[in-house]
Design a protein around this motif. Structure first.
Motif, PDB file in Angstrom:
ATOM      1  N   LEU A 107       0.832  -1.200   0.000  1.00  0.00           N
ATOM      2  CA  LEU A 107       0.000   0.000   0.000  1.00  0.00           C
ATOM      3  C   LEU A 107       0.867   1.251   0.000  1.00  0.00           C
ATOM      4  O   LEU A 107       0.553   2.245  -0.667  1.00  0.00           O
ATOM      5  CB  LEU A 107      -0.924  -0.002   1.222  1.00  0.00           C
ATOM      6  CG  LEU A 107      -2.000  -1.089   1.273  1.00  0.00           C
ATOM      7  CD1 LEU A 107      -2.841  -0.948   2.535  1.00  0.00           C
ATOM      8  CD2 LEU A 107      -2.901  -1.046   0.038  1.00  0.00           C
ATOM      9  N   ASP A 108       1.959   1.211   0.739  1.00  0.00           N
ATOM     10  CA  ASP A 108       2.878   2.349   0.772  1.00  0.00           C
ATOM     11  C   ASP A 108       3.532   2.545  -0.595  1.00  0.00           C
ATOM     12  O   ASP A 108       3.707   3.678  -1.063  1.00  0.00           O
ATOM     13  CB  ASP A 108       3.936   2.109   1.841  1.00  0.00           C
ATOM     14  CG  ASP A 108       4.604   3.394   2.288  1.00  0.00           C
ATOM     15  OD1 ASP A 108       4.079   4.480   1.973  1.00  0.00           O
ATOM     16  OD2 ASP A 108       5.648   3.320   2.952  1.00  0.00           O
ATOM     17  N   GLN A 109       3.879   1.426  -1.226  1.00  0.00           N
ATOM     18  CA  GLN A 109       4.537   1.467  -2.529  1.00  0.00           C
ATOM     19  C   GLN A 109       3.682   2.160  -3.585  1.00  0.00           C
ATOM     20  O   GLN A 109       4.182   2.921  -4.404  1.00  0.00           O
ATOM     21  CB  GLN A 109       4.837   0.031  -2.983  1.00  0.00           C
ATOM     22  CG  GLN A 109       6.260  -0.204  -3.375  1.00  0.00           C
ATOM     23  CD  GLN A 109       6.490  -1.641  -3.823  1.00  0.00           C
ATOM     24  OE1 GLN A 109       5.722  -2.556  -3.530  1.00  0.00           O
ATOM     25  NE2 GLN A 109       7.553  -1.847  -4.547  1.00  0.00           N
ATOM     26  N   PHE A 110       2.388   1.891  -3.567  1.00  0.00           N
ATOM     27  CA  PHE A 110       1.492   2.381  -4.607  1.00  0.00           C
ATOM     28  C   PHE A 110       0.679   3.601  -4.171  1.00  0.00           C
ATOM     29  O   PHE A 110      -0.195   4.053  -4.908  1.00  0.00           O
ATOM     30  CB  PHE A 110       0.534   1.264  -5.043  1.00  0.00           C
ATOM     31  CG  PHE A 110       1.195   0.184  -5.850  1.00  0.00           C
ATOM     32  CD1 PHE A 110       1.186   0.239  -7.236  1.00  0.00           C
ATOM     33  CD2 PHE A 110       1.822  -0.886  -5.236  1.00  0.00           C
ATOM     34  CE1 PHE A 110       1.791  -0.746  -7.993  1.00  0.00           C
ATOM     35  CE2 PHE A 110       2.441  -1.885  -5.978  1.00  0.00           C
ATOM     36  CZ  PHE A 110       2.424  -1.813  -7.366  1.00  0.00           C
ATOM     37  N   SER A 111       0.960   4.116  -2.982  1.00  0.00           N
ATOM     38  CA  SER A 111       0.147   5.212  -2.453  1.00  0.00           C
ATOM     39  C   SER A 111       0.236   6.472  -3.305  1.00  0.00           C
ATOM     40  O   SER A 111      -0.769   7.163  -3.512  1.00  0.00           O
ATOM     41  CB  SER A 111       0.562   5.522  -1.012  1.00  0.00           C
ATOM     42  OG  SER A 111       1.928   5.893  -0.950  1.00  0.00           O
ATOM     43  N   ILE A 116      -2.546   9.030  -2.409  1.00  0.00           N
ATOM     44  CA  ILE A 116      -2.646   8.869  -0.949  1.00  0.00           C
ATOM     45  C   ILE A 116      -1.311   9.220  -0.317  1.00  0.00           C
ATOM     46  O   ILE A 116      -0.250   8.760  -0.771  1.00  0.00           O
ATOM     47  CB  ILE A 116      -3.047   7.426  -0.588  1.00  0.00           C
ATOM     48  CG1 ILE A 116      -4.467   7.137  -1.081  1.00  0.00           C
ATOM     49  CG2 ILE A 116      -2.936   7.184   0.909  1.00  0.00           C
ATOM     50  CD1 ILE A 116      -4.892   5.696  -0.911  1.00  0.00           C
ATOM     51  N   ASP A 117      -1.347  10.020   0.728  1.00  0.00           N
ATOM     52  CA  ASP A 117      -0.121  10.446   1.404  1.00  0.00           C
ATOM     53  C   ASP A 117      -0.363  10.469   2.908  1.00  0.00           C
ATOM     54  O   ASP A 117      -1.125  11.291   3.405  1.00  0.00           O
ATOM     55  CB  ASP A 117       0.306  11.832   0.906  1.00  0.00           C
ATOM     56  CG  ASP A 117       1.639  12.268   1.500  1.00  0.00           C
ATOM     57  OD1 ASP A 117       2.392  11.391   1.970  1.00  0.00           O
ATOM     58  OD2 ASP A 117       1.918  13.477   1.492  1.00  0.00           O
ATOM     59  N   ILE A 118       0.268   9.558   3.606  1.00  0.00           N
ATOM     60  CA  ILE A 118       0.159   9.517   5.063  1.00  0.00           C
ATOM     61  C   ILE A 118       1.362  10.240   5.659  1.00  0.00           C
ATOM     62  O   ILE A 118       2.509   9.822   5.473  1.00  0.00           O
ATOM     63  CB  ILE A 118       0.099   8.059   5.579  1.00  0.00           C
ATOM     64  CG1 ILE A 118      -1.094   7.316   4.968  1.00  0.00           C
ATOM     65  CG2 ILE A 118       0.028   8.037   7.098  1.00  0.00           C
ATOM     66  CD1 ILE A 118      -2.434   7.898   5.324  1.00  0.00           C
ATOM     67  N   GLN A 119       1.089  11.329   6.353  1.00  0.00           N
ATOM     68  CA  GLN A 119       2.146  12.141   6.941  1.00  0.00           C
ATOM     69  C   GLN A 119       2.534  11.610   8.322  1.00  0.00           C
ATOM     70  O   GLN A 119       1.771  10.897   8.976  1.00  0.00           O
ATOM     71  CB  GLN A 119       1.675  13.592   7.058  1.00  0.00           C
ATOM     72  CG  GLN A 119       1.339  14.256   5.734  1.00  0.00           C
ATOM     73  CD  GLN A 119       2.568  14.501   4.881  1.00  0.00           C
ATOM     74  OE1 GLN A 119       3.658  14.729   5.403  1.00  0.00           O
ATOM     75  NE2 GLN A 119       2.392  14.448   3.563  1.00  0.00           N
ATOM     76  N   LEU A 120       3.737  11.986   8.752  1.00  0.00           N
ATOM     77  CA  LEU A 120       4.218  11.564  10.064  1.00  0.00           C
ATOM     78  C   LEU A 120       3.301  12.058  11.182  1.00  0.00           C
ATOM     79  O   LEU A 120       3.111  11.372  12.191  1.00  0.00           O
ATOM     80  CB  LEU A 120       5.646  12.076  10.290  1.00  0.00           C
ATOM     81  CG  LEU A 120       6.758  11.408   9.460  1.00  0.00           C
ATOM     82  CD1 LEU A 120       8.083  12.109   9.715  1.00  0.00           C
ATOM     83  CD2 LEU A 120       6.860   9.934   9.790  1.00  0.00           C
ATOM     84  N   GLU A 124       1.583  10.307  14.447  1.00  0.00           N
ATOM     85  CA  GLU A 124       1.726  10.910  15.773  1.00  0.00           C
ATOM     86  C   GLU A 124       0.366  11.140  16.415  1.00  0.00           C
ATOM     87  O   GLU A 124       0.176  10.876  17.616  1.00  0.00           O
ATOM     88  CB  GLU A 124       2.490  12.230  15.647  1.00  0.00           C
ATOM     89  CG  GLU A 124       2.889  12.856  16.965  1.00  0.00           C
ATOM     90  CD  GLU A 124       4.074  12.172  17.625  1.00  0.00           C
ATOM     91  OE1 GLU A 124       4.365  12.506  18.787  1.00  0.00           O
ATOM     92  OE2 GLU A 124       4.695  11.289  16.990  1.00  0.00           O
ATOM     93  N   ASN A 125      -0.585  11.636  15.631  1.00  0.00           N
ATOM     94  CA  ASN A 125      -1.925  11.887  16.166  1.00  0.00           C
ATOM     95  C   ASN A 125      -2.589  10.603  16.649  1.00  0.00           C
ATOM     96  O   ASN A 125      -3.314  10.595  17.646  1.00  0.00           O
ATOM     97  CB  ASN A 125      -2.802  12.561  15.111  1.00  0.00           C
ATOM     98  CG  ASN A 125      -2.394  14.001  14.856  1.00  0.00           C
ATOM     99  OD1 ASN A 125      -1.761  14.630  15.692  1.00  0.00           O
ATOM    100  ND2 ASN A 125      -2.736  14.514  13.684  1.00  0.00           N
ATOM    101  N   LYS A 126      -2.333   9.520  15.917  1.00  0.00           N
ATOM    102  CA  LYS A 126      -2.879   8.225  16.336  1.00  0.00           C
ATOM    103  C   LYS A 126      -2.290   7.799  17.677  1.00  0.00           C
ATOM    104  O   LYS A 126      -3.002   7.310  18.570  1.00  0.00           O
ATOM    105  CB  LYS A 126      -2.581   7.173  15.265  1.00  0.00           C
ATOM    106  CG  LYS A 126      -3.206   5.819  15.510  1.00  0.00           C
ATOM    107  CD  LYS A 126      -4.704   5.847  15.332  1.00  0.00           C
ATOM    108  CE  LYS A 126      -5.291   4.446  15.426  1.00  0.00           C
ATOM    109  NZ  LYS A 126      -6.768   4.457  15.324  1.00  0.00           N
ATOM    110  N   LEU A 127      -0.993   8.018  17.835  1.00  0.00           N
ATOM    111  CA  LEU A 127      -0.334   7.674  19.100  1.00  0.00           C
ATOM    112  C   LEU A 127      -0.850   8.537  20.240  1.00  0.00           C
ATOM    113  O   LEU A 127      -1.013   8.063  21.370  1.00  0.00           O
ATOM    114  CB  LEU A 127       1.183   7.841  18.950  1.00  0.00           C
ATOM    115  CG  LEU A 127       1.888   6.870  18.000  1.00  0.00           C
ATOM    116  CD1 LEU A 127       3.348   7.242  17.844  1.00  0.00           C
ATOM    117  CD2 LEU A 127       1.751   5.432  18.475  1.00  0.00           C
TER     118      LEU A 127
END
Length: 334
Positions: A107-111, A116-120, A124-127
């Motif tokens: 999923l990261d490879q084809f994002s 699709i772009d998941i930022q750091l 962090e917000n999830k944590l």
């Protein structure tokens, strides 16, 4: 006379002395051979033990257990994912962990191709939501506090993983959510549909029993209330509702067959859900798809896409690898 007897004794003793010297020489030679053989055997045993240690403890972590889309997955990478998923599901299954690892990386490879772009900061917000003790939305910090960091550290130490492993796993969850949202927006909003009622029986005997009872005149919904074990798609009377093609993939060949007849009862068919007896009570053209069915369409389309981009995957993950992974976890938890 005495001299003659002494001479005879000396002559008689000489051959014996020579024989003894020769025998001792042979004994020493045999001893050297035995000592050499013992040393060689000892070295062989040590070599075998070292080889066994290498292949059982040193080599396995670097063994490639899967390859797809130019990415190799190593055996040691399966361990932290097995621990994380074992913590959440109470089942330590290295096969599922490896599949999750491959899925997340794919999923990261084809994002980027999918926009699709998941930022750091999303990780962090999830944590933060997990490890900060906020009492309300206004109390939620923008980053982990020292206490939050300690909570995170305690958590990963409890599982026996690194913080980076857990962040990688969370990123995979966020990616999967983003992909699902994408496929949900792309799912059709209208389609030809059938109105479905079914009885998912626990086994083929129960399915045949349901079919015979309904065929003998009993009310379909009453039999469904008694025998239907599905509590996901249908209500207690077996009513699934309007179903578009592609939502219940296993049922597509039956629900959308050309010769379908409304209100006819099907004999039991075997599916992954169980033995199914069903009937179609209505048809509709270009009908609006319910939200629950659109979710199923999105899930199926997502899985179909995943199957396509991982179709050339090569697995070398075997039973010995599974034992090695579980052995690592058992040793750490002892």
């Amino acid at each position: 006379m005495r001299q003659r007897r002494r001479a005879e004794r000396q002559n008689t003793a000489r051959p014996t002395l020579k024989d003894n010297v020769h025998n001792r020489t042979e004994e020493r030679y045999l001893q050297r051979i035995l000592i050499g053989a013992a040393l060689a055997l000892g070295l062989l045993i040590i070599g075998l033990l070292a080889t066994g240690w290498y292949f059982n403890f040193l080599k396995p972590p670097e063994k490639i257990v899967a390859s797809v889309n130019g990415e190799d997955y190593l055996l040691h990478e399966v361990v932290p994912y097995t621990k994380i998923e074992g913590f959440y599901t109470s089942q330590f299954n290295p096969n599922i962990a490896l599949n999750t690892l491959i899925k997340n990386n794919t999923l990261d490879q084809f994002s980027q191709d999918q926009g699709i772009d998941i930022q750091l900061n999303q990780v962090e917000n999830k944590l933060i939501t997990m490890f900060e003790k906020a009492t309300g939305t206004s109390d939620v910090p923008s980053s982990l506090s020292q206490e939050g960091e300690r909570e995170l550290e305690n958590f990963v130490n409890l599982i026996g993983i690194e913080v980076s492993d857990y962040k990688s796993w969370i990123r995979g969850q966020l990616l999967e959510d983003a992909y699902f949202d994408l496929f949900l927006t792309q799912a059709s909003k209208t389609a030809d549909q059938v109105f479905l009622e079914w009885i998912v029986a626990a086994n083929s005997i129960s399915g045949q029993n349901a079919y015979e009872r309904i065929s003998s005149g009993e009310n379909f919904n009453s039999v469904a209330t008694e025998l239907n074990v599905d509590n996901i798609f249908a209500d207690k009377e077996g009513v699934v509702g309007w179903v578009p093609k592609g939502a219940l993939l296993e049922m597509d060949p039956y629900l959308f067959a050309i010769d379908n007849q409304t209100n006819s009862i099907s004999p039991p068919i075997v599916t992954s859900l169980g033995s199914i007896v069903y009937r179609i009570t209505n048809n509709s053209k270009d009908r609006e798809i319910s939200e629950s069915m659109r979710i199923l369409l999105a899930q199926n389309n997502f899985q179909s896409w995943m199957d396509q981009i991982t179709s050339e995957i090569i697995f070398t993950f075997n039973d010995d690898d599974i034992k090695w992974v579980l052995g690592q976890i058992e040793r750490e938890y002892e």
